[in-house]
Design an enzyme around this catalytic site. Structure first.
Site, short mmCIF file in Angstrom:
data_model
loop_
_atom_site.label_atom_id
_atom_site.label_comp_id
_atom_site.label_asym_id
_atom_site.label_seq_id
_atom_site.Cartn_x
_atom_site.Cartn_y
_atom_site.Cartn_z
N GLY A 144 0.82 -1.19 0.00
CA GLY A 144 0.00 0.00 0.00
C GLY A 144 0.85 1.24 0.00
O GLY A 144 2.05 1.20 -0.28
N ALA A 147 2.48 0.81 3.71
CA ALA A 147 2.60 -0.49 4.38
C ALA A 147 2.72 -1.60 3.35
O ALA A 147 2.14 -1.52 2.27
CB ALA A 147 1.40 -0.73 5.28
N THR A 148 3.48 -2.62 3.70
CA THR A 148 3.64 -3.80 2.85
C THR A 148 3.29 -5.03 3.67
O THR A 148 3.65 -5.12 4.85
CB THR A 148 5.09 -3.91 2.33
OG1 THR A 148 5.44 -2.69 1.65
CG2 THR A 148 5.23 -5.07 1.36
N ASP A 256 -15.07 0.06 6.97
CA ASP A 256 -14.61 -0.19 5.60
C ASP A 256 -14.90 -1.63 5.20
O ASP A 256 -14.03 -2.34 4.69
CB ASP A 256 -13.11 0.10 5.47
CG ASP A 256 -12.67 0.19 4.00
OD1 ASP A 256 -13.55 0.43 3.14
OD2 ASP A 256 -11.48 0.02 3.73
#
Length: 469
Positions: A144, A147-148, A256
């Site tokens: 992202g 972040a991974t 979400d």
């Protein structure tokens, strides 16, 4: 009762940045083991009350729903198009991020973040929890904006894990959304919520170590197009409502909900994931191709600018996912922007007014002249497969209500007639017990996979174990 939370004033931004740096430093002394449940929630603020149908809580958050830019997964577009003209196919994205908030009230009524610090004991001769070298990275699963996610393996117990590696910014320190996710998940112990095993903090990164789950609902539906087996839809929905009821009773919103954020294990367990990792953004006035999918599960009140979020927000997403599992296509796959998304919703549910939705005219983005005037329809007219399943249309209609106060709560939905043919023991399970511990509760083979999954006397979930995600 519904708990309303006021947003923080803009003048506190400077103090918040200083607090982030302080909390970032504190993370270097935090190492949580799997069974440690004492990591407290962070954000504290004032509450007042409001009413919502069923058992719901209204929350006005510090931030709004994030937009995600993640690994792409191609999904099917609905053929029920209010514009009756072809449109470019939209690709759904897989997300590692979303925001979820839990708030408490201090005795003084003032806002004051609190962190209780704990370190995990470890043997000097064995791999340690809370240490980066305790885990081996096997492969990258997704990446992202900051972040991974990696598939990994624990050197402590040999179990597979998912490693969310969050890149820290020197000036801001540890993102509040990451702190929020860690604090929330360490306090949530439920079979239908992804388990946070460990937290690793270094100067450059914060790594959240989760249980490894083989696939997500989005990938599962991609693998089985055209709608899922009705019995499997029921079990997936029951588990989703179980997890939501658990967090809603604790005044926590997911905010979400979408198929990408619902993990499916190799045994068929559904787990809520992605609590609070994403940075918050305002609801956009326009979207881009990799953001538009996030609108598909967003309720009309949020699309119209409401910031008074309640557990009813999550229940709209439940309704959309329910329809998609049965029909095989997204319920409201907007192709362009918020206007298009709302038109698709109103085409089925009717264009709202003050009679059908009291207060709609006061929402910031509601301009009656912008919308075509539609009458409401029976849901089976839009999604014919709802009529094939007993009580499915009625349940969907009670979830997909434009007015948030009219939506069924998670707890009330679990008591709907749609679930009446399930074993009564499912309602007696403890929080950490899987529904698959009840005799005769199991997933059925999806269309075309009977020989593949069951002909060789294999468990259903083994067909998912080779899924790449």
């Amino acid at each position: 009762m519904c708990d309303l939370i006021e947003p923080q004033p803009a003048e506190k931004i400077g103090k918040m940045k200083k607090l982030r740096r302080t909390l970032s430093e504190s993370f270097s002394r935090i190492a949580l083991k799997k069974d440690d449940t004492t990591f407290d929630e962070i954000c504290v603020t004032k509450m007042s009350t409001r009413n919502c149908q069923g058992m719901d809580s209204v929350i006005k958050p510090l931030d709004t729903i994030p937009e995600d830019k993640k690994v792409r997964v191609q999904r099917t577009q609905s053929t029920f198009d209010p514009f009756e003209k072809p449109a470019n196919q939209v690709k759904r994205v897989h997300s590692e991020n979303n925001a979820c908030i839990n708030f408490k009230t201090s005795s003084t009524g003032k806002e004051s973040p609190k962190v209780r610090r704990h370190s995990s004991p470890s043997s000097p001769t064995s791999p340690k929890f809370g240490k980066a070298d305790s885990y081996e990275k096997l492969e990258k699963l997704g990446e992202g904006s900051y972040a991974t996610v990696y598939k990994g393996k624990s050197k402590v117990n040999g179990k597979l894990v998912a490693l969310k590696v969050i890149r820290l910014q020197e000036e801001e320190g540890t993102p509040f959304t990451a702190i929020r996710e860690a604090s929330l998940l360490k306090g949530l112990k439920h079979a239908n919520i992804v388990l946070l095993h460990d937290i690793i903090h270094t100067k450059e990164t914060l790594t959240l170590v989760f249980e490894y789950v083989h696939t997500d609902l989005c990938q599962y539906m991609d693998k089985h197009p055209g709608g899922l087996h009705p019995d499997n839809v029921k079990l997936f929905l029951f588990q989703l409502l179980r997890g939501l009821s658990y967090i809603h009773q604790r005044y926590i919103l997911h905010r979400d909900l979408k198929p990408q954020n619902l993990l499916i294990s190799d045994t068929g367990e559904l787990k809520l994931a992605d609590f609070g990792l994403a940075r918050a953004k305002s609801v956009p006035s326009h979207t881009y191709s990799n953001e538009v999918v996030t609108l598909w599960y967003r309720p009309p009140d949020v699309l119209l600018g409401s910031t008074e979020y309640s557990t009813c927000l999550d229940m709209w997403g439940v309704g959309c996912i329910f329809v998609e599992m049965i029909q095989g296509v997204a319920a409201f796959p907007g192709m362009k922007d918020i206007q298009d998304q709302l038109e698709r919703i109103f085409l089925v549910l009717g264009t709202p007014n003050e009679d059908t939705w009291p207060g709609v005219h006061s929402l910031p983005h509601f301009k009656p002249e912008r919308f075509t005037l539609y009458s409401s329809k029976n849901l089976r007219q839009a999604w014919n497969k709802l009529s094939y399943v007993n009580h499915a249309e009625d349940l969907a209609s009670k979830l997909l209500q434009c007015s948030p106060k009219n939506r069924l709560s998670a707890q009330a939905a679990l008591s709907h007639e749609y679930f009446s043919d399930l074993p009564p023991r499912l309602w007696e399970l403890t929080d950490m017990s899987s529904i698959f511990t009840v005799p005769n509760v199991r997933l059925q083979p999806e269309a075309g996979e009977s020989m593949r999954a069951f002909g060789k006397n294999n468990s259903y979930g083994k067909s998912l174990s080779n899924s790449k995600h």
